[in-house]
Design a protein around this motif. Structure first.
Motif, PDB file in Angstrom:
ATOM      1  N   GLY A   1     -47.238 -10.170 -44.793  1.00  0.00           N
ATOM      2  CA  GLY A   1     -46.805 -10.959 -43.644  1.00  0.00           C
ATOM      3  C   GLY A   1     -45.302 -11.056 -43.500  1.00  0.00           C
ATOM      4  N   LEU A   2     -44.646  -9.944 -43.223  1.00  0.00           N
ATOM      5  CA  LEU A   2     -43.197  -9.915 -43.006  1.00  0.00           C
ATOM      6  C   LEU A   2     -42.943  -9.650 -41.532  1.00  0.00           C
ATOM      7  CD1 LEU A   2     -42.282  -7.682 -46.072  1.00  0.00           C
ATOM      8  CD2 LEU A   2     -42.186 -10.164 -45.955  1.00  0.00           C
ATOM      9  N   ARG A   3     -41.982 -10.378 -40.958  1.00  0.00           N
ATOM     10  CA  ARG A   3     -41.798 -10.288 -39.515  1.00  0.00           C
ATOM     11  C   ARG A   3     -40.620  -9.446 -39.061  1.00  0.00           C
ATOM     12  NH1 ARG A   3     -44.338 -13.848 -36.031  1.00  0.00           N
ATOM     13  NH2 ARG A   3     -46.463 -14.208 -36.767  1.00  0.00           N
ATOM     14  N   ASP A   4     -39.615  -9.265 -39.910  1.00  0.00           N
ATOM     15  CA  ASP A   4     -38.463  -8.489 -39.443  1.00  0.00           C
ATOM     16  C   ASP A   4     -37.834  -7.710 -40.588  1.00  0.00           C
ATOM     17  OD1 ASP A   4     -36.842 -10.279 -40.874  1.00  0.00           O
ATOM     18  OD2 ASP A   4     -36.501 -11.532 -39.112  1.00  0.00           O
ATOM     19  N   ALA A   5     -36.866  -6.870 -40.240  1.00  0.00           N
ATOM     20  CA  ALA A   5     -36.251  -5.974 -41.214  1.00  0.00           C
ATOM     21  C   ALA A   5     -35.487  -6.741 -42.276  1.00  0.00           C
ATOM     22  CB  ALA A   5     -35.315  -4.995 -40.497  1.00  0.00           C
ATOM     23  N   VAL A   6     -34.816  -7.808 -41.894  1.00  0.00           N
ATOM     24  CA  VAL A   6     -34.026  -8.561 -42.866  1.00  0.00           C
ATOM     25  C   VAL A   6     -34.930  -9.137 -43.951  1.00  0.00           C
ATOM     26  CG1 VAL A   6     -32.591 -10.608 -43.186  1.00  0.00           C
ATOM     27  CG2 VAL A   6     -32.171  -9.086 -41.250  1.00  0.00           C
ATOM     28  N   GLU A   7     -36.080  -9.698 -43.552  1.00  0.00           N
ATOM     29  CA  GLU A   7     -37.007 -10.263 -44.532  1.00  0.00           C
ATOM     30  C   GLU A   7     -37.529  -9.183 -45.473  1.00  0.00           C
ATOM     31  OE1 GLU A   7     -40.925 -13.205 -44.708  1.00  0.00           O
ATOM     32  OE2 GLU A   7     -40.182 -12.468 -42.776  1.00  0.00           O
ATOM     33  N   ALA A   8     -37.853  -8.010 -44.928  1.00  0.00           N
ATOM     34  CA  ALA A   8     -38.352  -6.915 -45.760  1.00  0.00           C
ATOM     35  C   ALA A   8     -37.278  -6.419 -46.724  1.00  0.00           C
ATOM     36  CB  ALA A   8     -38.836  -5.765 -44.873  1.00  0.00           C
ATOM     37  N   LEU A   9     -36.054  -6.274 -46.235  1.00  0.00           N
ATOM     38  CA  LEU A   9     -34.963  -5.776 -47.070  1.00  0.00           C
ATOM     39  C   LEU A   9     -34.588  -6.790 -48.148  1.00  0.00           C
ATOM     40  CD1 LEU A   9     -32.813  -4.128 -44.264  1.00  0.00           C
ATOM     41  CD2 LEU A   9     -33.945  -2.924 -46.135  1.00  0.00           C
ATOM     42  N   CYS A  10     -34.617  -8.068 -47.806  1.00  0.00           N
ATOM     43  CA  CYS A  10     -34.340  -9.103 -48.805  1.00  0.00           C
ATOM     44  C   CYS A  10     -35.383  -9.089 -49.906  1.00  0.00           C
ATOM     45  CB  CYS A  10     -34.306 -10.485 -48.138  1.00  0.00           C
ATOM     46  SG  CYS A  10     -32.791 -10.854 -47.232  1.00  0.00           S
ATOM     47  N   LEU A  11     -36.639  -8.883 -49.521  1.00  0.00           N
ATOM     48  CA  LEU A  11     -37.712  -8.841 -50.510  1.00  0.00           C
ATOM     49  C   LEU A  11     -37.533  -7.663 -51.459  1.00  0.00           C
ATOM     50  CD1 LEU A  11     -41.425  -9.580 -49.941  1.00  0.00           C
ATOM     51  CD2 LEU A  11     -40.800  -7.504 -51.153  1.00  0.00           C
ATOM     52  N   ILE A  12     -37.215  -6.500 -50.907  1.00  0.00           N
ATOM     53  CA  ILE A  12     -37.017  -5.315 -51.751  1.00  0.00           C
ATOM     54  C   ILE A  12     -35.826  -5.505 -52.680  1.00  0.00           C
ATOM     55  CG2 ILE A  12     -36.415  -2.862 -51.722  1.00  0.00           C
ATOM     56  CD1 ILE A  12     -38.033  -2.634 -49.112  1.00  0.00           C
ATOM     57  N   ARG A  13     -34.748  -6.065 -52.151  1.00  0.00           N
ATOM     58  CA  ARG A  13     -33.561  -6.295 -52.980  1.00  0.00           C
ATOM     59  C   ARG A  13     -33.874  -7.263 -54.110  1.00  0.00           C
ATOM     60  NH1 ARG A  13     -28.430  -8.450 -49.874  1.00  0.00           N
ATOM     61  NH2 ARG A  13     -29.807 -10.276 -49.641  1.00  0.00           N
ATOM     62  N   SER A  14     -34.555  -8.338 -53.798  1.00  0.00           N
ATOM     63  CA  SER A  14     -34.913  -9.320 -54.820  1.00  0.00           C
ATOM     64  C   SER A  14     -35.812  -8.701 -55.880  1.00  0.00           C
ATOM     65  CB  SER A  14     -35.616 -10.516 -54.160  1.00  0.00           C
ATOM     66  OG  SER A  14     -36.089 -11.421 -55.133  1.00  0.00           O
ATOM     67  N   ALA A  15     -36.785  -7.879 -55.435  1.00  0.00           N
ATOM     68  CA  ALA A  15     -37.698  -7.236 -56.380  1.00  0.00           C
ATOM     69  C   ALA A  15     -36.958  -6.271 -57.289  1.00  0.00           C
ATOM     70  CB  ALA A  15     -38.799  -6.517 -55.608  1.00  0.00           C
ATOM     71  N   ALA A  16     -36.029  -5.512 -56.725  1.00  0.00           N
ATOM     72  CA  ALA A  16     -35.260  -4.559 -57.533  1.00  0.00           C
ATOM     73  C   ALA A  16     -34.465  -5.286 -58.610  1.00  0.00           C
ATOM     74  CB  ALA A  16     -34.328  -3.743 -56.635  1.00  0.00           C
ATOM     75  N   GLU A  17     -33.844  -6.391 -58.238  1.00  0.00           N
ATOM     76  CA  GLU A  17     -33.053  -7.152 -59.206  1.00  0.00           C
ATOM     77  C   GLU A  17     -33.938  -7.745 -60.298  1.00  0.00           C
ATOM     78  OE1 GLU A  17     -31.123  -9.842 -56.567  1.00  0.00           O
ATOM     79  OE2 GLU A  17     -29.444  -8.467 -56.145  1.00  0.00           O
ATOM     80  N   ARG A  18     -35.124  -8.223 -59.934  1.00  0.00           N
ATOM     81  CA  ARG A  18     -36.064  -8.756 -60.923  1.00  0.00           C
ATOM     82  C   ARG A  18     -36.542  -7.667 -61.874  1.00  0.00           C
ATOM     83  NH1 ARG A  18     -38.758 -13.655 -59.923  1.00  0.00           N
ATOM     84  NH2 ARG A  18     -40.712 -12.802 -60.704  1.00  0.00           N
TER      85      ARG A  18
END
Length: 434
Positions: free
Chosen positions: A216-233
């Protein structure tokens, strides 16, 4: 090649792809006991009428698909087999010319691209087997000296996805120099971190798709933030270890009447219609590339907007490449002429091996792209069988990148596995990330 080994027989059958839909598989026999095999999905761009297509015209859904595949199988076992038996298995160009002649039209709506590609690939595998060499070596010769960099689909989006970003897809690309296995391992770790991040946020993963994850992601910023956070984790630093690539799918968002790009999902989130002009799209991309480690944007603007592509290519950071998708009908049919107008200053091109129709046409696309100075990305996301042709083509062509799909679904994973096996066979030069 002077050696002559005749094609003795070829046989097509209907199989199922990873989505449980009908697909075609071709086996070829040369000499007395040399065989090769290939399979291809009957994907959306290929669902065209064959010679017996009229019989399926009144059917719908799975029944129609099965009827079309049945006609493809019949055409291979009759028309194609009759023409190719006795042909030298090592004459790939003649085999593919025969396939094109039998069809007689560029988009192969009579014989179907699935038929021609399956036969073409089966012939190449048979020839490689006759020489006892791997397929990538048979196709690429001395050019096959480097492994491609994996471009892994992570998040789905696009016009046809409910409650998903308007952009068609979000991919991860390793940015370290090293072996293919080392680069893929980073993608695997980030991929699983994305899954964990989605679950941590209480998002239910959607059903398996032909590319990435649905959530349930609505826009590119939300998707990119999620990927960035996951990569850092996962312990990988965006911009140093891992980058993100966008498949914008702008050609699907373009509203001809309004001469603007319609963002439906973003509009629902904001409670109003969101339309962006070419200038606004360029501004959107600049904002995203300044805030996130983005290395590539595919299909950023509608094809034909030469001025828009030129302005966009000059306004983005130097490390961001624009990627166009090769269209066989325009890229191969004008001898020596893939003009800058048509390339639209892309700098990189994605070539889908399922769409050209034959291996000869695929490598013609590759040759023209290389002559034009474009970076090559090989893909086969449309083919949902477990056939690994794209992996061998990417190595044979010395492609910079391969987009083989997500890290789930055997049709995608097998292509990555094939590349891991290929890497064991040859002391490849290290791939430099560009």
């Amino acid at each position: 090649m002077d050696r002559y080994v005749p094609i003795r027989d070829l046989f097509a059958r209907e199989i199922l792809d990873a989505g449980g839909r009908p697909a075609v598989e071709v086996e070829m026999l040369a000499d007395k006991e040399v065989t090769g095999k290939a399979s291809v999905s009957l994907t959306d761009p290929q669902r065209r009428r064959s010679r017996t297509g009229d019989a399926a015209a009144g059917q719908s859904g799975a029944n129609r698909e099965s009827a079309v595949v049945s006609s493809v199988v019949e055409n291979i076992n009759s028309d194609i087999a009759q023409e190719l038996i006795g042909t030298n298995i090592f004459d790939q160009a003649e085999i593919d010319r025969t396939l094109r002649r039998l069809d007689g039209v560029p988009d192969k709506h009579i014989l179907n691209r699935a038929a021609t590609l399956a036969v073409s690939a089966a012939a190449a595998r048979t020839a490689a087997a006759a020489l006892n060499v791997p397929l990538y070596r048979y196709l690429g010769g001395t050019q096959a000296i480097r492994m491609p960099v994996p471009v892994v689909d992570v998040i789905n989006g696009g016009r046809n996805e409910e409650d998903m970003p308007d952009f068609r897809g979000f991919m991860i690309v390793p940015s370290i120099e090293g072996t293919f296995q080392e680069q893929l391992n980073i993608c695997v770790e980030v991929w699983h971190a994305v899954v964990q991040e989605l679950r941590r946020r209480g998002m239910e993963l959607g059903p398996e798709q032909k590319t990435g994850l649905r959530a349930g992601l609505r826009d590119a910023v939300e998707a990119l933030c999620l990927i960035r956070s996951a990569a850092e984790r996962a312990g990988h630093h965006p911009g140093t270890d891992i980058m993100t690539a966008l498949d914008a799918g702008a050609s699907e968002m373009y509203d001809v009447s309004g001469k603007a790009y319609l963002f439906r999902a973003e509009g629902k989130k904001r409670g109003g219609e969101v339309l962006r002009t070419t200038e606004a799209m360029a501004g959107c991309y600049r904002e995203l590339t300044s805030g996130f480690a983005i290395c590539a944007i595919e299909d950023p603007l509608v094809p034909g907007d030469r001025e828009g592509w030129q302005k966009l290519s000059h306004s983005l950071p130097g490390g961001v490449r624009l990627v166009r998708k090769a269209v066989p009908e325009t890229d191969t049919l004008r001898p020596g002429q893939v003009q800058k107008d048509e390339k639209m200053c892309a700098g990189a091109v994605r070539i889908d091996v399922s769409l050209a129709g034959t291996l000869t046409e695929t490598f013609e696309l590759i040759r023209k792209a290389r002559e034009a100075g474009e970076l090559i990305e090989i893909s086969d996301t449309a083919n949902r069988t477990a056939d690994t042709l794209a992996s061998d083509v990417a190595v044979a062509a010395g492609a910079g990148y391969i987009r083989a799909g997500a890290l789930r679904g055997i049709e995608h994973v097998e292509r990555y596995n094939r590349l891991l096996r290929i890497e064991e066979q040859f002391p490849f030069y290290p791939r430099q990330i560009r």
